[in-house]
Design an enzyme around this catalytic site. Sequence first.
Site, short mmCIF file in Angstrom:
data_model
loop_
_atom_site.label_atom_id
_atom_site.label_comp_id
_atom_site.label_asym_id
_atom_site.label_seq_id
_atom_site.Cartn_x
_atom_site.Cartn_y
_atom_site.Cartn_z
N HIS A 158 -64.68 72.81 -0.31
CA HIS A 158 -63.90 72.71 0.81
C HIS A 158 -62.64 72.70 0.76
O HIS A 158 -61.74 72.76 1.47
CB HIS A 158 -64.08 71.09 1.12
CG HIS A 158 -65.21 70.38 1.62
ND1 HIS A 158 -65.83 71.24 2.78
CD2 HIS A 158 -66.39 69.57 1.21
CE1 HIS A 158 -67.08 70.60 2.99
NE2 HIS A 158 -67.27 69.45 2.06
N ASP A 193 -75.05 73.50 0.68
CA ASP A 193 -74.56 72.32 0.62
C ASP A 193 -74.67 71.42 2.12
O ASP A 193 -74.96 72.24 2.86
CB ASP A 193 -73.00 72.32 0.33
CG ASP A 193 -72.74 70.83 -0.12
OD1 ASP A 193 -72.51 70.40 -1.10
OD2 ASP A 193 -72.35 70.00 1.19
N HIS A 195 -72.82 69.99 3.59
CA HIS A 195 -71.57 70.21 4.31
C HIS A 195 -71.18 71.75 4.35
O HIS A 195 -71.43 72.59 3.22
CB HIS A 195 -70.37 69.35 4.04
CG HIS A 195 -70.52 67.94 3.86
ND1 HIS A 195 -71.00 67.36 2.88
CD2 HIS A 195 -70.64 66.95 4.72
CE1 HIS A 195 -71.45 65.78 2.98
NE2 HIS A 195 -70.90 65.73 4.33
N ASP A 282 -76.87 67.31 -1.72
CA ASP A 282 -76.68 66.25 -0.54
C ASP A 282 -77.52 66.54 0.53
O ASP A 282 -77.32 65.76 1.48
CB ASP A 282 -75.14 66.02 -0.23
CG ASP A 282 -74.37 67.51 -0.23
OD1 ASP A 282 -74.83 68.28 -0.24
OD2 ASP A 282 -73.32 67.33 0.10
#
Length: 341
Positions: A158, A193, A195, A282
């Site tokens: 990120h 991931d 996200h 995740d």
Amino acid sequence: MKTFYAEEQKRHDPKAFLSMGMQKPNPEQPERVERLLAGSRAAGSTIHRPASYGLTPIAAVHTPEYIEFLTHIFERWQRMEGASAEVIPNVHPFARNGSYPAGAAGQAGYHMADTACPISAETFDSACWSAWSAVAATEAVMSGEPAAYALCRPPGHHAFADVAGGFCFFNNSAIAAQRLRATASRVAILDVDLHHGNGTQGIFYARPDVLTVSLHADPSRFYPFFWGHADERGEATGLGYNLNLPLARKSGDTEFLEALGHAVSRIRAFAPDALVVALGLDAFEGDPFGGLSVTTSGFARIAEAIAQLRLPTVIVQEGGYLCDALGDNLTAFLTGFSGAN
């Protein structure tokens, strides 16, 4: 497969973040390291300490302004009367159009996208060692290892060239890809991931030498919200070199593997010389974020599909939060990848 990790990465210990307006315990905890190390060892991996590579590989991706900010912001923040124990911004620019604040509070808002990446006295050092773990794994692959795993914590995908966000400070996957470019004319980054890897996308969005592909929960109602949509294809000379494959919430193994098939096809069409896998665990059905429903055996199948690309591969740890199966999920992935090679 070799694992690269430095104990200094545990020193970063964020206390809280805001979620839906509420202060909650920060889920990016040092305990993640112990679970991931156990999972790596269970897969038969040997643990190696990276060297200190200095700022050179980090500065190949991140701006000097941002690196200077991260180096000194905690000390500067503590000099402000009434400052919090951790650096957490409370204001952000509506547009980043060239003006740059002089004070610590303004610069924190400028360089930190959200409240999920608080900075403490240990953060900069931990982030450096996390990045150096990615560099060490990359060096191993460049030296002939078919694959290597970088246990990077704090994670990185990120983080933009000059912005921290979503628990991330230095973009370890981008640093690995840029390092690979020393010997590889083209590099692909595959982000699996939960996200979207918005920072990674942003760093390479206008470049045709690095293909960025991300599978993730649909960001329409999920972090990072503003990036990760299917119509984001790159810009300028990078147009057509970014592929986002958003998945409906709670999608499981079948849906993930179907999307992964499209990702692998696009990577083959790019014909890269090397691959970086931004490995988020995740997406697991039992992860605290609860966005997708991949099973432990599903991670093995994901790894097997990626391994069929037969590319020199740097596996960089991204998300995956505290749950009983965190280590097992890493074991499944690393074992699946090695078994398919």
